[in-house]
Motif scaffolding. Structure first.
Motif, PDB file in Angstrom:
ATOM      1  N   MET A   1      -6.499  59.069  48.001  1.00  0.00           N
ATOM      2  CA  MET A   1      -5.720  57.892  47.673  1.00  0.00           C
ATOM      3  C   MET A   1      -5.847  57.597  46.178  1.00  0.00           C
ATOM      4  N   PHE A   2      -4.724  57.354  45.543  1.00  0.00           N
ATOM      5  CA  PHE A   2      -4.703  57.064  44.109  1.00  0.00           C
ATOM      6  C   PHE A   2      -5.062  55.608  43.874  1.00  0.00           C
ATOM      7  N   SER A   3      -5.887  55.376  42.885  1.00  0.00           N
ATOM      8  CA  SER A   3      -6.286  54.023  42.531  1.00  0.00           C
ATOM      9  C   SER A   3      -5.913  53.761  41.079  1.00  0.00           C
ATOM     10  N   GLU A   4      -5.425  52.564  40.813  1.00  0.00           N
ATOM     11  CA  GLU A   4      -5.069  52.203  39.446  1.00  0.00           C
ATOM     12  C   GLU A   4      -6.330  52.145  38.592  1.00  0.00           C
ATOM     13  N   LEU A   5      -6.261  52.755  37.403  1.00  0.00           N
ATOM     14  CA  LEU A   5      -7.387  52.760  36.481  1.00  0.00           C
ATOM     15  C   LEU A   5      -7.155  51.730  35.379  1.00  0.00           C
ATOM     16  N   ILE A   6      -8.195  50.978  35.078  1.00  0.00           N
ATOM     17  CA  ILE A   6      -8.167  49.957  34.031  1.00  0.00           C
ATOM     18  C   ILE A   6      -9.129  50.405  32.935  1.00  0.00           C
ATOM     19  N   GLN A   7      -8.630  50.514  31.692  1.00  0.00           N
ATOM     20  CA  GLN A   7      -9.511  50.929  30.597  1.00  0.00           C
ATOM     21  C   GLN A   7     -10.460  49.797  30.223  1.00  0.00           C
ATOM     22  N   LEU A   8     -11.731  50.168  30.050  1.00  0.00           N
ATOM     23  CA  LEU A   8     -12.775  49.208  29.699  1.00  0.00           C
ATOM     24  C   LEU A   8     -13.105  49.323  28.217  1.00  0.00           C
ATOM     25  N   SER A   9     -13.583  48.238  27.667  1.00  0.00           N
ATOM     26  CA  SER A   9     -14.113  48.294  26.306  1.00  0.00           C
ATOM     27  C   SER A   9     -15.589  47.937  26.367  1.00  0.00           C
ATOM     28  N   PHE A  10     -16.344  48.564  25.493  1.00  0.00           N
ATOM     29  CA  PHE A  10     -17.780  48.298  25.379  1.00  0.00           C
ATOM     30  C   PHE A  10     -17.916  47.019  24.579  1.00  0.00           C
ATOM     31  N   ASP A  11     -18.525  46.008  25.163  1.00  0.00           N
ATOM     32  CA  ASP A  11     -18.627  44.715  24.503  1.00  0.00           C
ATOM     33  C   ASP A  11     -19.940  44.587  23.740  1.00  0.00           C
ATOM     34  N   LYS A  12     -21.071  44.723  24.446  1.00  0.00           N
ATOM     35  CA  LYS A  12     -22.362  44.658  23.771  1.00  0.00           C
ATOM     36  C   LYS A  12     -23.456  45.129  24.706  1.00  0.00           C
ATOM     37  N   ILE A  13     -24.637  45.222  24.130  1.00  0.00           N
ATOM     38  CA  ILE A  13     -25.822  45.634  24.880  1.00  0.00           C
ATOM     39  C   ILE A  13     -26.918  44.614  24.607  1.00  0.00           C
ATOM     40  N   MET A  14     -27.634  44.272  25.666  1.00  0.00           N
ATOM     41  CA  MET A  14     -28.771  43.360  25.528  1.00  0.00           C
ATOM     42  C   MET A  14     -29.984  44.049  26.141  1.00  0.00           C
ATOM     43  N   GLN A  15     -31.093  43.961  25.456  1.00  0.00           N
ATOM     44  CA  GLN A  15     -32.286  44.713  25.851  1.00  0.00           C
ATOM     45  C   GLN A  15     -33.462  43.773  26.072  1.00  0.00           C
ATOM     46  N   THR A  16     -34.171  43.979  27.187  1.00  0.00           N
ATOM     47  CA  THR A  16     -35.454  43.310  27.402  1.00  0.00           C
ATOM     48  C   THR A  16     -36.467  44.423  27.667  1.00  0.00           C
ATOM     49  N   ARG A  17     -37.704  44.056  27.893  1.00  0.00           N
ATOM     50  CA  ARG A  17     -38.710  45.084  28.179  1.00  0.00           C
ATOM     51  C   ARG A  17     -38.472  45.762  29.519  1.00  0.00           C
ATOM     52  N   SER A  18     -37.920  45.040  30.474  1.00  0.00           N
ATOM     53  CA  SER A  18     -37.821  45.588  31.829  1.00  0.00           C
ATOM     54  C   SER A  18     -36.442  46.117  32.206  1.00  0.00           C
ATOM     55  N   CYS A 124     -12.366  51.816  34.916  1.00  0.00           N
ATOM     56  CA  CYS A 124     -12.847  51.506  36.259  1.00  0.00           C
ATOM     57  C   CYS A 124     -11.617  51.340  37.126  1.00  0.00           C
ATOM     58  N   THR A 125     -11.811  51.482  38.422  1.00  0.00           N
ATOM     59  CA  THR A 125     -10.683  51.284  39.326  1.00  0.00           C
ATOM     60  C   THR A 125     -10.388  49.790  39.400  1.00  0.00           C
ATOM     61  N   LYS A 126      -9.163  49.464  39.730  1.00  0.00           N
ATOM     62  CA  LYS A 126      -8.780  48.063  39.880  1.00  0.00           C
ATOM     63  C   LYS A 126      -9.634  47.400  40.957  1.00  0.00           C
ATOM     64  N   GLU A 127      -9.927  48.137  42.025  1.00  0.00           N
ATOM     65  CA  GLU A 127     -10.750  47.591  43.111  1.00  0.00           C
ATOM     66  C   GLU A 127     -12.146  47.219  42.615  1.00  0.00           C
ATOM     67  N   VAL A 128     -12.735  48.068  41.780  1.00  0.00           N
ATOM     68  CA  VAL A 128     -14.058  47.764  41.228  1.00  0.00           C
ATOM     69  C   VAL A 128     -13.975  46.547  40.313  1.00  0.00           C
TER      70      VAL A 128
END
Length: 137
Positions: A1-18, A124-128
């Motif tokens: 089954m074909f699923s619509e794909l939505i292009q994502l952009s990388f926004d930012k990264i946040m880091q903690t110790r864990s 990502c797929t539209k469903e996701v």
């Protein structure tokens, strides 16, 4: 089954110790993927252009792909179960004038690093996207 794909952009990264939080965005919605700190460190090193004494795992994978004349075509985050995201890495190799597209199961965090290293799109797929929990600033 074909699923619509939505292009994502990388926004930012946040880091903690864990843990590490990778924020992605599409269609006015932002959502988080959580991963271990080593992925965050590798991603931050790539984004800041930090020199590494030795190649990291993603550098090794990228070098192997280059040596075999394999190109990363795209990344698709294709499933979300509970709070765990699943992705597929699409690679291409031409052998004897025949183009082979291979789809590989992989962690989204690993795929995002390889995608950024090779300037390829992450989808990502539209469903996701519909099932992600939006985050606010």
């Amino acid at each position: 089954m074909f699923s619509e794909l939505i292009q994502l952009s990388f926004d930012k990264i946040m880091q903690t110790r864990s843990y590490t939080v990778i924020i992605l965005a599409a269609q006015g919605k932002r959502f988080a993927i959580y991963t271990d700190p080593s992925i965050g460190k590798a991603l931050q090193m790539y984004l800041t252009g930090t020199e590494k004494q030795r190649p990291l795992t993603h550098d090794l994978i990228d070098s192997i792909f280059q040596g075999l004349d394999v190109r990363i075509k795209q990344v698709v985050i294709n499933d979300l179960q509970d709070t765990v995201y699943y992705a597929r890495l699409f690679i291409e190799q031409t052998i004897d004038d025949i183009r082979h597209i291979i789809e590989i199961d992989a962690r989204p965090s690993d795929c995002i690093i390889l995608a950024l290293m090779n300037n390829v799109p992450v989808f990502c797929t539209k469903e996701v996207l519909d099932r992600t929990v939006p985050i606010e600033e």
